[in-house]
Design an enzyme around this catalytic site. Sequence first.
Site, PDB file in Angstrom:
ATOM      1  N   HIS A  54       8.142   2.018   0.874  1.00 36.91           N
ATOM      2  CA  HIS A  54       8.256   3.451   1.160  1.00 36.91           C
ATOM      3  C   HIS A  54       9.675   3.999   1.012  1.00 36.91           C
ATOM      4  CE1 HIS A  54       4.383   2.538   2.814  1.00 36.91           C
ATOM      5  NE2 HIS A  54       4.193   3.748   3.294  1.00 36.91           N
TER       6      HIS A  54
ATOM      7  N   CYS B 166       4.234  -5.171  -2.113  1.00 37.68           N
ATOM      8  CA  CYS B 166       4.532  -5.042  -0.681  1.00 37.68           C
ATOM      9  C   CYS B 166       5.613  -6.046  -0.264  1.00 37.68           C
ATOM     10  CB  CYS B 166       3.245  -5.317   0.086  1.00 37.68           C
ATOM     11  SG  CYS B 166       3.401  -5.224   1.852  1.00 37.68           S
TER      12      CYS B 166
ATOM     13  N   GLU C 170       4.748   8.581   5.542  1.00 40.17           N
ATOM     14  CA  GLU C 170       3.307   8.844   5.437  1.00 40.17           C
ATOM     15  C   GLU C 170       2.936  10.216   6.005  1.00 40.17           C
ATOM     16  OE1 GLU C 170       0.933   5.382   6.273  1.00 40.17           O
ATOM     17  OE2 GLU C 170       1.834   4.500   4.468  1.00 40.17           O
TER      18      GLU C 170
ATOM     19  N   ASP D  80      -0.618  -3.804  -2.604  1.00 42.64           N
ATOM     20  CA  ASP D  80       0.251  -3.412  -1.486  1.00 42.64           C
ATOM     21  C   ASP D  80      -0.624  -3.245  -0.250  1.00 42.64           C
ATOM     22  OD1 ASP D  80       2.570  -2.432  -0.110  1.00 42.64           O
ATOM     23  OD2 ASP D  80       1.798  -0.406  -0.346  1.00 42.64           O
ATOM     24  N   SER D  81       0.044  -3.171   0.895  1.00 43.22           N
ATOM     25  CA  SER D  81      -0.670  -2.924   2.145  1.00 43.22           C
ATOM     26  C   SER D  81      -1.297  -1.524   2.167  1.00 43.22           C
ATOM     27  CB  SER D  81       0.306  -3.044   3.310  1.00 43.22           C
ATOM     28  OG  SER D  81       1.371  -2.134   3.129  1.00 43.22           O
TER      29      SER D  81
ATOM     30  N   CYS E  76      11.428  -2.215   1.333  1.00 38.61           N
ATOM     31  CA  CYS E  76      10.107  -1.706   1.743  1.00 38.61           C
ATOM     32  C   CYS E  76       9.633  -0.711   0.701  1.00 38.61           C
ATOM     33  CB  CYS E  76      10.216  -1.029   3.112  1.00 38.61           C
ATOM     34  SG  CYS E  76       8.682  -0.262   3.663  1.00 38.61           S
TER      35      CYS E  76
HETATM   36  N1  DGL Z   1       4.214  -2.016   2.139  1.00 39.33           N
HETATM   37  C1  DGL Z   1       4.972  -2.383   3.307  1.00 39.33           C
HETATM   38  C2  DGL Z   1       6.265  -3.074   2.864  1.00 39.33           C
HETATM   39  O1  DGL Z   1       6.748  -2.886   1.774  1.00 39.33           O
HETATM   40  C3  DGL Z   1       5.278  -1.197   4.186  1.00 39.33           C
HETATM   41  C4  DGL Z   1       4.079  -0.645   4.913  1.00 39.33           C
HETATM   42  C5  DGL Z   1       3.469  -1.642   5.863  1.00 39.33           C
HETATM   43  O2  DGL Z   1       4.061  -1.964   6.902  1.00 39.33           O
HETATM   44  O3  DGL Z   1       2.370  -2.106   5.553  1.00 39.33           O
HETATM   45  O4  DGL Z   1       6.826  -3.808   3.642  1.00 39.33           O
END
Ligand code: DGL
Length: 261
Positions: free
Chosen positions: A182, A69, A148, A6-7, A180
């Site tokens: 989150h 992600c 976050e 993931d990011s 997403c």
């Molecule tokens: N992990 C990213 C997503 O699911 C969200 C956080 C980011 O923008 O890196 O799109």
Amino acid sequence: MIGVFDSGIGGLTVVKALKRHLPDYDILYFGDTARTPYGTKSPETVIQYAVEDAEFLLEKGAQMLVVACNTASSTATDTLKERFDVPILEVISPAVNMAVSDSKRTRVGIIGTRATVNSRVYEDKIKAIRPEMKVYSQPCPLLVPLVEEGWLKKGETRKIIKKYLHPLKVKQIDVLILGCTHYPLLKDIIQAKIGKRVKVIDSSEALSVSVIDFLHNNSDVESRLKKDGTCQFYVSDITEQFEQIAGTILKGTVKLEHVRL
Ligand code: DGL
């Protein structure tokens, strides 16, 4: 091992779902915390980062990859599949399949980062299966920083969610995809604001179900995966805040290991 990337830390929502369904399988996680967020970046940059994330996990011994992600899945999946000769499961298709079969009114809403919404991947995939579907997408760029910051239950967060969901509510969607990593942490508020008649699809849950199906149908891959129930968490930057969010998502202390790509 199943490699998940993931990011940043949000992808742990996918690890949580995987652990619930497949507790014995060893998981190797990489969160690109030094370069997060991806959701505000250009497709070229997201693709480059996703390739580097995948290379890291494969060097560490992952035998299959799960792209947790949404932003990386919507932008980089084709490149990843061309580059790497291992099974790659992304987070978009499972949620799309669920939405298409669950929507009676054929009106689906998607919420995600700007990059995910701009990619139009959800929309294209839904329409490829059922062209008559109406798809309404809403970028929600403030939700990642709110999560976050740990503002999961604050009044401000509720108000922002209400405002973001209003255009989708007006369109009378009957299914909403949380596009997403989150957003599962905000699922209760999102469900309350969009209304109880709307089915909310958590893409991390949908992805886990597709990993189970994949393993069921690919015994050659399945039999090679280690099953000691271990989890290793690598990140490209460590801060107290990342450790806190990881603990909130996985409900306990999470040992993050710092690596440089
Ligand atoms: N992990 C990213 C997503 O699911 C969200 C956080 C980011 O923008 O890196 O799109």
